[in-house]
Write an enzyme that holds these catalytic residues in place. Structure first.
Site, PDB file in Angstrom:
ATOM      1  CE  LYS A 198      36.115   2.203  18.494  1.00 32.37           C
ATOM      2  NZ  LYS A 198      37.196   1.524  19.327  1.00 32.37           N
ATOM      3  CD  GLU A 274      24.168   8.646  27.116  1.00 37.59           C
ATOM      4  OE1 GLU A 274      24.262   9.634  28.289  1.00 37.59           O
ATOM      5  OE2 GLU A 274      22.804   8.315  27.039  1.00 37.59           O
ATOM      6  CB  CYS A 309      30.413   9.047  32.766  1.00 36.33           C
ATOM      7  SG  CYS A 309      28.955   7.959  33.021  1.00 36.33           S
TER       8      CYS A 309
HETATM    9  P1  NAD Z   1      36.999   8.220  24.641  1.00 35.06           P
HETATM   10  O1  NAD Z   1      36.245   9.291  23.925  1.00 35.06           O
HETATM   11  O2  NAD Z   1      38.619   8.256  24.509  1.00 35.06           O
HETATM   12  O3  NAD Z   1      36.495   6.788  23.713  1.00 35.06           O
HETATM   13  C1  NAD Z   1      35.614   6.284  23.561  1.00 35.06           C
HETATM   14  C2  NAD Z   1      35.531   5.310  22.549  1.00 35.06           C
HETATM   15  O4  NAD Z   1      35.628   6.420  21.337  1.00 35.06           O
HETATM   16  C3  NAD Z   1      36.457   4.506  22.235  1.00 35.06           C
HETATM   17  O5  NAD Z   1      35.924   3.392  21.557  1.00 35.06           O
HETATM   18  C4  NAD Z   1      37.463   5.019  21.281  1.00 35.06           C
HETATM   19  O6  NAD Z   1      38.178   4.052  20.540  1.00 35.06           O
HETATM   20  C5  NAD Z   1      36.381   5.831  20.411  1.00 35.06           C
HETATM   21  N1  NAD Z   1      36.972   6.961  19.665  1.00 35.06           N
HETATM   22  C6  NAD Z   1      38.163   7.720  20.128  1.00 35.06           C
HETATM   23  N2  NAD Z   1      38.531   8.471  19.029  1.00 35.06           N
HETATM   24  C7  NAD Z   1      37.471   8.430  18.074  1.00 35.06           C
HETATM   25  C8  NAD Z   1      37.330   8.885  16.693  1.00 35.06           C
HETATM   26  N3  NAD Z   1      38.049  10.001  16.214  1.00 35.06           N
HETATM   27  N4  NAD Z   1      36.418   8.519  16.056  1.00 35.06           N
HETATM   28  C9  NAD Z   1      35.514   7.489  16.380  1.00 35.06           C
HETATM   29  N5  NAD Z   1      35.520   6.982  17.564  1.00 35.06           N
HETATM   30  C10 NAD Z   1      36.678   7.182  18.548  1.00 35.06           C
HETATM   31  O7  NAD Z   1      36.709   7.685  25.775  1.00 35.06           O
HETATM   32  P2  NAD Z   1      37.045   6.812  27.085  1.00 35.06           P
HETATM   33  O8  NAD Z   1      38.462   7.235  27.366  1.00 35.06           O
HETATM   34  O9  NAD Z   1      37.039   5.388  26.474  1.00 35.06           O
HETATM   35  O10 NAD Z   1      36.173   6.669  28.193  1.00 35.06           O
HETATM   36  C11 NAD Z   1      36.106   7.682  28.963  1.00 35.06           C
HETATM   37  C12 NAD Z   1      35.074   8.798  28.813  1.00 35.06           C
HETATM   38  O11 NAD Z   1      34.110   8.251  28.793  1.00 35.06           O
HETATM   39  C13 NAD Z   1      34.879   9.790  29.921  1.00 35.06           C
HETATM   40  O12 NAD Z   1      34.892  11.146  29.317  1.00 35.06           O
HETATM   41  C14 NAD Z   1      33.414   9.471  30.575  1.00 35.06           C
HETATM   42  O13 NAD Z   1      33.102  10.380  31.370  1.00 35.06           O
HETATM   43  C15 NAD Z   1      32.902   9.023  29.498  1.00 35.06           C
HETATM   44  N6  NAD Z   1      31.684   8.484  29.822  1.00 35.06           N
HETATM   45  C16 NAD Z   1      30.398   8.613  29.771  1.00 35.06           C
HETATM   46  C17 NAD Z   1      29.419   8.044  30.067  1.00 35.06           C
HETATM   47  C18 NAD Z   1      27.905   8.705  30.119  1.00 35.06           C
HETATM   48  O14 NAD Z   1      27.132   7.878  30.203  1.00 35.06           O
HETATM   49  N7  NAD Z   1      27.868   9.577  30.074  1.00 35.06           N
HETATM   50  C19 NAD Z   1      29.650   6.605  30.506  1.00 35.06           C
HETATM   51  C20 NAD Z   1      31.023   6.076  30.600  1.00 35.06           C
HETATM   52  C21 NAD Z   1      31.844   6.985  30.145  1.00 35.06           C
END
Ligand code: NAD
Length: 505
Positions: A198, A274, A309
């Protein structure tokens, strides 16, 4: 139909624009070997942050589509068509998949840039090659991983083997859409699972395109599925599903916590997360090369528009060199000015969407009202293009308790914090809910080792920022998550360990 792969990569903005004009974008999900619209027929607009224009309508999948995809993935898994294939055979399919991604590098890089705004030069030289490398490395490894035999009495055999989990749902973010997906789907598929990917609703295009390439590589129907849609609809449906065995996620810490709740509310599926970071980059006065340290500190906050991240968003500088070092950073940031994402010379592209841009601008305001000193950037720029651009921004005089130093902004906003002693640097660095990454710059091996050991972070870099490759595990301490992507450790997420004990009569 997409255009045939060009033999030469465009070398200027006009060339990339011409290629973009030829693209036909796929907006459907991919389930059980076929592209299809959402069961509800609902769609949403995919808007490019490069110019504000609509790129495509995307299938807005929900619970009904999750049901179809999970059923198809389960059927494929139980059939054994993939799960029972020899690892060396799965390797062959995955290598073909990687080759096809490499062959479509220009197209995939272009999709990534148009969709989420990163510079085409980076999409082409970082995102696509890293995706290919992740899949190739993992595929190459899978037929070289052995089980164990226990130390048994002579008439017994204790076999410790790894078995695939079953149906894996992978929920990924928008900042490195393909790379993040590849870190999940490569080990999940290599170990014999069926996968439902997804992508983020903000960047679905490459994930959708990967489905066709997986099909072309011969990966059987139902083994790899892609469900575009929102987190609160299809994401939640997958996370709560009773027949999803394993949920892997990259994204924000808040959503990560929610996924743990969903797993507890449903079938206790394995959950690997992550999440976010607020990584400290610690520069001692005896750093071997301050200019290099400054160049990497600039890159650590400006690369990918700071939407990383592991961004080095907290810069801890020894007081005796603070003023000098800020000068060097400001100089280094001159090479990180926002530009058109399709210009191959651009280093700093567009912010993914209006909400993220608003968030960054809001935090810049918060930094000023908290009393930090704005020494560089701070403004939205290039508004006339219709795109979403912001200057890399530096705050000096930041206290670690300020919101700009403790909360993840996910944009190019750097907080500079002074320190006087090694202990103080360690305490400030570890004073965070996160623990994803950290760096230390010093010529003193004792300081380097002492600080690296004391830092509560999954990755620590000495005298550089953001090192590592597929051989190194990646993941976080604390609220940056659990489990590790990359390296052989990634296989732990996608396999159950079975102990089979035989007593010989
Ligand atoms: P997000 O948490 O808003 O969304 C991530 C994914 O989760 C998306 O596909 C979103 O549609 C889905 N999602 C959102 N709400 C959900 C729910 N209730 N149930 C199931 N799925 C849901 O994050 P983002 O804005 O897409 O990305 C930014 C974040 O990702 C930052 O916090 C960043 O640090 C983190 N990130 C972490 C790493 C790592 O490896 N640690 C790498 C890249 C990004």
């Amino acid at each position: 139909m997409n255009p045939p792969e060009r033999s030469t990569t465009p070398t200027d903005q006009a060339g990339w624009q011409a290629l973009a004009a030829q693209l036909t974008l796929e907006g459907r999900g991919y389930v059980d070997g076929a592209y299809q619209w959402a069961s509800s027929n609902e769609t949403f607009a995919c808007i490019s942050p490069v110019n504000g224009r609509e790129l495509a309508q995307i299938a807005s999948c929900d619970q009904a589509d999750a049901e179809l995809a999970v059923a198809a993935a389960r059927k494929a898994f139980e059939s054994g068509i993939w799960s029972q294939l020899a690892p060396a055979k799965r390797k062959d399919f995955l290598l073909r998949f990687a080759d096809l991604i490499a062959a479509h590098a220009d197209e995939l890089a272009l999709l990534e840039t148009l969709d989420m705004g990163k510079p085409i030069g980076h999409a082409r030289t970082v995102d696509v090659p890293a995706t290919v490398r992740a899949i190739r490395w993992t595929a190459e490894a899978i037929d070289k991983v052995y089980g164990e035999l226990a130390a048994t009495p002579h008439n017994q055999i204790g076999m410790i083997s790894r078995e695939p989990m079953g149906v894996v749902a992978a929920i990924v973010p928008w900042n490195f859409p393909m790379i993040m997906a590849s870190w999940k789907i490569a080990p999940a598929l290599a170990t014999g699972n069926s996968v439902i990917l997804k992508p983020s609703e903000k960047s679905p295009l490459t994930a959708i395109r990967l489905a066709a390439l997986a099909e072309q590589a011969g990966i059987p129907a139902g083994v790899f599925n892609v469900l575009p849609g929102y987190g609160h609809t299809v994401g939640q449906a997958l996370a709560l599903h009773m027949d999803v065995d394993c949920l892997v996620f990259t994204g924000s810490t808040n959503v990560a916590k929610q996924l743990m709740i969903y797993a507890g509310q449903s079938n206790m599926k394995r959950v690997w997360l992550e999440a976010g970071g607020k990584s400290p980059n610690i520069v001692f006065a005896d750093a071997p090369d301050l200019k290099k340290a400054a160049a990497e500190a600039a890159s650590a906050i400006a690369f990918n528009q700071g939407e990383v991240c592991t961004a080095g968003s907290r810069l801890l500088v020894e007081e005796s060199i603070r003023a000098e070092f800020i000068g060097l950073i400001r100089e280094a940031l001159k090479t990180w000015r926002p530009g058109h994402p399709l210009d191959p010379e651009t280093t700093c592209g567009a912010i993914v969407d209006q909400a993220q841009l608003d968030r960054i601008i809001e935090y810049i305001g918060i930094g000023q009202s908290e009393g930090a000193t704005l020494v560089e950037g701070g403004k939205r720029v290039m508004e006339d293009t219709g795109g979403l651009f912001v200057q890399p921004t530096v705050f000096d005089g930041v206290k670690n308790g300020m919101r700009i130093a403790s909360e993840e902004i996910f944009g190019p906003v750097l907080s500079v914090i002074g320190f006087r002693t090694t202990e103080e640097a360690i305490n400030i660095a570890n004073d965070s809910i996160y623990g994803l990454a950290a760096a230390v710059w010093t010529s003193n091996i004792n300081t380097a080792y002492r600080v690296a050991k004391a830092l509560r972070a999954g990755s620590v870099w000495i005298n550089h920022y953001d090192g590592g490759d597929m051989t190194a595990p990646f993941g976080g301490f604390r609220q940056s998550g659990n489990g590790r992507d990359k390296s052989l450790h990634a296989f732990d997420k996608y396999t159950e360990i079975k102990a089979t004990w035989l007593v010989i009569e």
